[in-house]
Design an enzyme around this catalytic site. Structure first.
Site, PDB file in Angstrom:
ATOM      1  N   GLY A  68      27.404  -8.531  31.895  1.00 37.99           N
ATOM      2  CA  GLY A  68      28.735  -7.940  32.026  1.00 37.99           C
ATOM      3  C   GLY A  68      28.746  -6.657  31.234  1.00 37.99           C
ATOM      4  CD  GLU A  69      31.642  -4.210  32.530  1.00 38.08           C
ATOM      5  OE1 GLU A  69      32.004  -5.401  32.522  1.00 38.08           O
ATOM      6  OE2 GLU A  69      31.329  -3.610  33.574  1.00 38.08           O
ATOM      7  N   GLY A  70      28.378  -5.894  28.346  1.00 37.19           N
ATOM      8  CA  GLY A  70      27.929  -6.372  27.042  1.00 37.19           C
ATOM      9  C   GLY A  70      28.141  -5.348  25.953  1.00 37.19           C
ATOM     10  N   GLY A  71      28.076  -4.078  26.308  1.00 36.72           N
ATOM     11  CA  GLY A  71      28.244  -3.010  25.322  1.00 36.72           C
ATOM     12  C   GLY A  71      29.624  -2.991  24.690  1.00 36.72           C
ATOM     13  CB  ALA A  72      32.954  -4.095  25.900  1.00 38.79           C
TER      14      ALA A  72
END
Lengths: 118, 265
Positions: A68-72
């Site tokens: 997913g948007e792991g960077g978030a």
């Protein structure tokens, strides 16, 4: 997936510093357009270097995983800790996101009588 | 995000524009660069029945330099000022202020006259023109008049413009020899409207120390003194002129003003 991680990181910076859906006392939404809802843009996102640490999943046939948007996830923690580290000398701490200039000033003001009493 | 239907007129002379605006003062709105009015139309915060496009009027375009200052046509864009395509009687301050208005796409179309007529309290020119002692030239059904910027701006989105009147030019006086100007604005992000603006003009030879605080709830707070204001006096003036702002707002505004002061001094 680099783009997804990068976009997620930008989103995390938004969570930490900008994005907020406010309502006034009458329940009127205060951020119903992008003119009012602050998002990080090109000037708010630093150059980001993405490094991958790969491990295979034992549960899937080819070892793949979803992303997913792991960077978030990282930016809010990193930014909040950095801000609170900077405020430590004043005895102040910000505990709400996004960390707006107003919240920082409020935290400093709240800490001042305490610091004076000690 | 689509405007309600409206008619569009592009008069070819100022007289025609004035008669169009005067004929339907409630329904007609003047349009210049459209960088504020455009979004307001799209959000239906403004629903005029007629837009009168002033941008190409010859009377609103062009500049004239004189010994004491410069006349800028109201349709002069922020970008023209930023790029130095117009003379700058303030030794580069106009260009510096222009360069930090919103972002370049807005500056390409937004105009100094439109910004002043719109009178958003957070608009850069509103505070800057007052601080620099500018005047505006207004033409209307009853003729031409000249008003100090400080009197022209009456409050948040309120000006001295009467029905049918058009702001045609801005007079920017030359910064006196030895005078210093400081400008500081605080924004959450580049391109956003300012949270606070401080502007300071120090002209010791003429005994003027002017502090202007912009991006407040109404008209900018102006403090004209002979020397730098005492901190108490400043706080008092700020608090008196900034109804609706709380302690934290005041702190941010005082910071902007202090930094402008430091730049000017």
């Amino acid at each position: 997936v680099d783009g997804q991680v990068l976009g997620g990181t930008a989103q995390g910076i938004g969570t930490a510093l900008y994005e907020e859906m406010l309502y006034d006392a009458a329940g009127q939404p205060q951020a119903s357009t992008l003119a009012d809802y602050m998002l990080p843009g090109a000037t708010e996102v630093p150059g980001i270097e993405i490094l991958h640490m790969e491990t295979f999943s034992p549960y899937t046939r080819f070892g793949q995983k979803g992303i997913g948007e792991g960077g978030a996830i990282g930016p809010p923690a990193a930014i909040a800790n950095a801000v609170n580290d900077a405020l430590k000398g004043l005895g102040a701490e910000v505990c709400d996101l996004p960390i707006t200039p107003r919240r920082v000033l409020q935290a400093i003001r709240a800490a001042q009588p305490k610091a004076a009493a000690e | 995000v689509k405007p309600a239907p409206f008619d569009y007129a592009r008069p070819t002379s100022l007289a025609e524009a004035i008669s169009l605006l005067a004929s339907a003062p409630e329904e007609a709105r003047a349009l210049a660069g459209g960088q504020s009015l455009g979004p307001m139309l799209n959000l239906r915060l403004a629903r005029p029945q007629l837009l009168v496009d002033l941008r190409r009027l010859p009377e609103l375009n062009g500049v004239r330099e004189e010994t004491g200052g410069v006349w800028l046509g109201a349709a002069t864009t922020h970008a023209a000022i930023e790029d130095g395509r117009t003379p700058d009687p303030t030794r580069g301050n106009l260009a510096k202020i222009a360069s930090a208005i919103a972002y370049r796409a807005v500056r390409n179309r937004g105009t100094i006259g439109g910004s002043l007529s719109h009178a958003d309290p957070a608009a850069d020119w509103v505070t800057a023109m007052i601080a620099l002692g500018a005047d505006v030239l207004i033409t209307g059904p009853k003729g031409v008049r000249r008003v100090a910027a400080a009197d022209f701006i009456r409050g948040a989105f309120r000006t001295d413009l009467k029905p049918g009147e058009v702001l045609t030019a801005v007079w920017i006086p030359r910064l006196a020899e030895g005078a210093q100007f400081g400008w500081y604005k605080i924004c959450r992000k580049p391109g956003e409207f300012a949270t606070a603006i401080g502007a300071v003009l120090i002209d010791s030879k003429n005994g003027l120390h002017r502090s202007v605080m912009g991006a407040v709830s109404g008209r900018p707070v102006i403090l004209d003194l002979a020397q730098a204001p005492e901190p108490d006096r400043l706080t008092e003036a700020l608090a008196a002129g900034t109804a609706g702002l709380d302690d934290i707002d005041l702190q941010v505004h005082a910071t902007a003003l202090r930094r402008a002061e430091r730049i000017a001094a």
